[in-house]
Design a protein around this motif. Structure first.
Motif, PDB file in Angstrom:
ATOM      1  N   VAL A 210       0.857  -1.192   0.000  1.00 54.36           N
ATOM      2  CA  VAL A 210       0.000   0.000   0.000  1.00 54.36           C
ATOM      3  C   VAL A 210       0.891   1.240   0.000  1.00 54.36           C
ATOM      4  CG1 VAL A 210      -1.814   1.249   1.241  1.00 54.36           C
ATOM      5  CG2 VAL A 210      -1.759  -1.260   1.297  1.00 54.36           C
TER       6      VAL A 210
ATOM      7  N   PRO B 210       2.552   7.328   4.729  1.00 49.43           N
ATOM      8  CA  PRO B 210       2.999   8.136   5.880  1.00 49.43           C
ATOM      9  C   PRO B 210       2.232   7.758   7.158  1.00 49.43           C
ATOM     10  CG  PRO B 210       2.757   9.495   3.931  1.00 49.43           C
ATOM     11  CD  PRO B 210       2.197   8.160   3.570  1.00 49.43           C
TER      12      PRO B 210
ATOM     13  N   ILE C  91      -1.558   8.278   7.868  1.00 53.46           N
ATOM     14  CA  ILE C  91      -2.430   7.502   6.962  1.00 53.46           C
ATOM     15  C   ILE C  91      -2.400   6.031   7.382  1.00 53.46           C
ATOM     16  CG2 ILE C  91      -2.790   6.821   4.547  1.00 53.46           C
ATOM     17  CD1 ILE C  91      -1.372   9.666   3.981  1.00 53.46           C
TER      18      ILE C  91
ATOM     19  N   HIS D 279      12.968  26.061  -1.032  1.00 50.37           N
ATOM     20  CA  HIS D 279      12.223  25.299  -0.031  1.00 50.37           C
ATOM     21  C   HIS D 279      11.915  26.210   1.133  1.00 50.37           C
ATOM     22  CE1 HIS D 279      13.883  21.000  -1.019  1.00 50.37           C
ATOM     23  NE2 HIS D 279      13.443  21.631  -2.079  1.00 50.37           N
TER      24      HIS D 279
END
Ligand SMILES: Cc1cc2nc3c(=O)[nH]c(=O)nc-3n(C[C@H](O)[C@H](O)[C@H](O)COP(=O)(O)OP(=O)(O)OC[C@H]3O[C@@H](n4cnc5c(N)ncnc54)[C@H](O)[C@@H]3O)c2cc1C
Length: 455
Positions: free
Chosen positions: A11, A272, A275, A353
């Protein structure tokens, strides 16, 4: 409803999921990715000779897990030899020379200079303490070889916040440290002393890393794996639930508005932490608590394509730390292709960034507003870029980077531990960069293989 059956279901199609699937490619394996593209936080776009990058850009040398993977896939890596420790402050670019000389070269008041020297010494000492637990507290994780990811760290430094490790600083030095730590999406009061000392202290360390990139960007690697896995990669299929049952595991995903059920003997969940916490059913309390304790900070990045026809003043620079502007880092991501003596190919690409509090504030703005704010600062730092930026790409990474909060070492065992037939990999399992992340997947895949073979 028909239920597909496989040996292994993976997944998440970031580098963690792709590496797990790659390592098990000789088995009946399927990978399910929520988005229409694989790669996750590895994301770049090719433009003729150049490539725009908003995610990860460099990997380790040929012996690192990513270096080996690139070689296995027939991809060319190029060394990033450009200057890594350039600092821009108050209109001045300080470049070249040893890091220890910076307190004398960065524009600072006398009090600021003294404070920077003091902070440098404290950091160097903290880095040495952190190193007692691993030769290199960051890169040392690349080589681990047990059944599950382990991490080493200094217990005292792990227990305190990095701002405590740093001690009192002059406001000018605080601004410099903020630039450095925001690069990993956190503030120094949010991360552990061990994490900060390892990360920032390495700047002072003599050892220079073999930093490389892949010709065309790291997306070349994620796409190469996905292409070779072919129709075993399901895209556009967010997984809603992963449930361990008596036959192994059942995964429920949604694809094209329809529910899809996949049954497998084992699963590797490579999403992550928040999740993973949401989709894996029935997690034991300590594992759920460990996943809840993982902390991510946001990144907000903008890549820029430029159309210059000749050399630029920054051709030899890879990275610039930017003090007190809208972003903390500016990278010249095309620097690795600028070889001495080689003809200068036209155009280029830069990326800025912004992380932590900077990113959190800007994330509320529209892409156009963000572009204007970033471009204004880019033009100030490198005025020669005015008029040559032909394309911009704003990328929001709400779950940018899982930095280590104080106490992080205490929940490592629970984070890495499998739950019945479900194994876990991803950057939050160890240290967040592509090398350790892929290593976490090799380990998970190896454990799953052993179980499949034993059965
Ligand atoms: C801006 C930036 C710069 C970086 N620079 C570097 C660098 O230069 N070098 C380096 O080594 N590392 C770098 N990193 C860190 C590196 O990118 C990450 O550590 C690594 O890519 C994480 O990979 P991952 O597979 O664990 O997670 P991700 O890349 O986040 O992948 C997770 C995948 O899971 C998918 N997913 C999520 N939910 C579901 C669901 N319900 N069902 C199915 N799929 C789902 C996502 O869409 C995603 O594809 C950087 C990170 C960022 C953000």
């Amino acid at each position: 409803m028909t239920v597909e059956r496989h040996d292994v279901v993976i997944v998440g199609g970031g580098i963690a999921g792709l590496v797990a699937a790659w390592a098990l490619r000789d088995r009946d394996v399927v990978l399910i990715e929520a988005k229409d593209r694989v790669g996750g936080r590895i994301f770049n776009k090719r433009r003729d000779h150049n490539w725009m990058i908003t995610g990860a850009h460099f990997i380790g040398g040929p012996d690192s897990p990513m270096g080996q993977l690139a070689a296995e896939l027939g991809l060319e890596t190029i060394r990033a030899e450009g200057e890594m420790a350039t600092v821009w402050k108050d209109g001045r670019l300080v470049r070249g020379g040893r890091f220890e000389t910076y307190p004398f070269r960065i524009p600072l008041s006398l009090a600021g200079r003294l404070s920077l020297i003091r902070t440098g010494i404290r950091l160097r000492l903290a880095n040495m303490r952190a190193r007692r637990y691993s030769d290199d507290p960051i890169r040392g994780l690349d080589g681990f070889d047990g059944p599950a990811v382990t991490v080493a760290g200094h217990p005292g430094l792990d227990a305190e916040t990095f701002d405590k490790t740093l001690g009192r600083m002059h406001p000018e030095v605080e601004a410099i440290m903020r630039t450095i730590v925001n690069r990993v999406t956190a503030e120094s009061h949010e991360m552990s002393g061990h994490f900060g000392a390892a990360l920032v202290g390495n700047l002072w360390a003599k050892k220079t890393m073999d930093r490389r990139t892949i010709l065309g960007g790291l997306t070349e690697l994620t796409e190469a794996i996905a292409q070779r896995l072919g129709n075993r990669v399901m895209r556009d299929a967010p997984v809603e639930a992963v449930v361990a049952d008596k036959d192994g595991v059942t995964v429920r995903a949604i694809q094209g508005g329809k529910e899809v059920m996949i049954a497998a003997r084992y699963a590797i969940v490579a999403t992550p932490a928040p999740i993973t916490r949401r989709i894996v059913a029935g997690l034991p309390g300590d594992k759920a608590a460990a996943l809840d304790a993982v902390r991510y900070g946001p990144y907000l990045n903008m890549a820029m394509l430029t159309n210059e026809v000749g050399p630029m003043s920054y051709d030899d620079i890879y990275m610039v730390g930017v003090i007190d502007r809208s972003f903390c880092m500016l990278y010249n991501t095309m620097n690795p292709v600028r070889r001495k003596g080689a003809p200068r190919t036209p155009g280029g690409a830069l990326v800025v960034h912004s992380g932590a509090h900077q990113a959190a504030a800007l994330l509320k703005r529209t892409d156009d507003e963000i572009r204007d704010i970033f471009l204004k600062d880019v033009y100030e730092i490198f005025p020669e870029t005015r008029g040559i930026v032909t394309e911009t790409w704003v990328q929001r990474w709400e779950l940018g980077y899982p930095y280590w909060p104080p106490g992080r070492l205490g929940f490592q065992e629970a984070l890495a531990r499998p739950f019945g037939p479900i194994h876990f990999s991803g950057d939050y399992v160890g240290y967040a960069s592509t090398g350790p992340t892929s290593q976490s997947s090799f380990l998970a895949a190896r454990e799953v293989r052993k179980k499949l073979e034993a059965a």
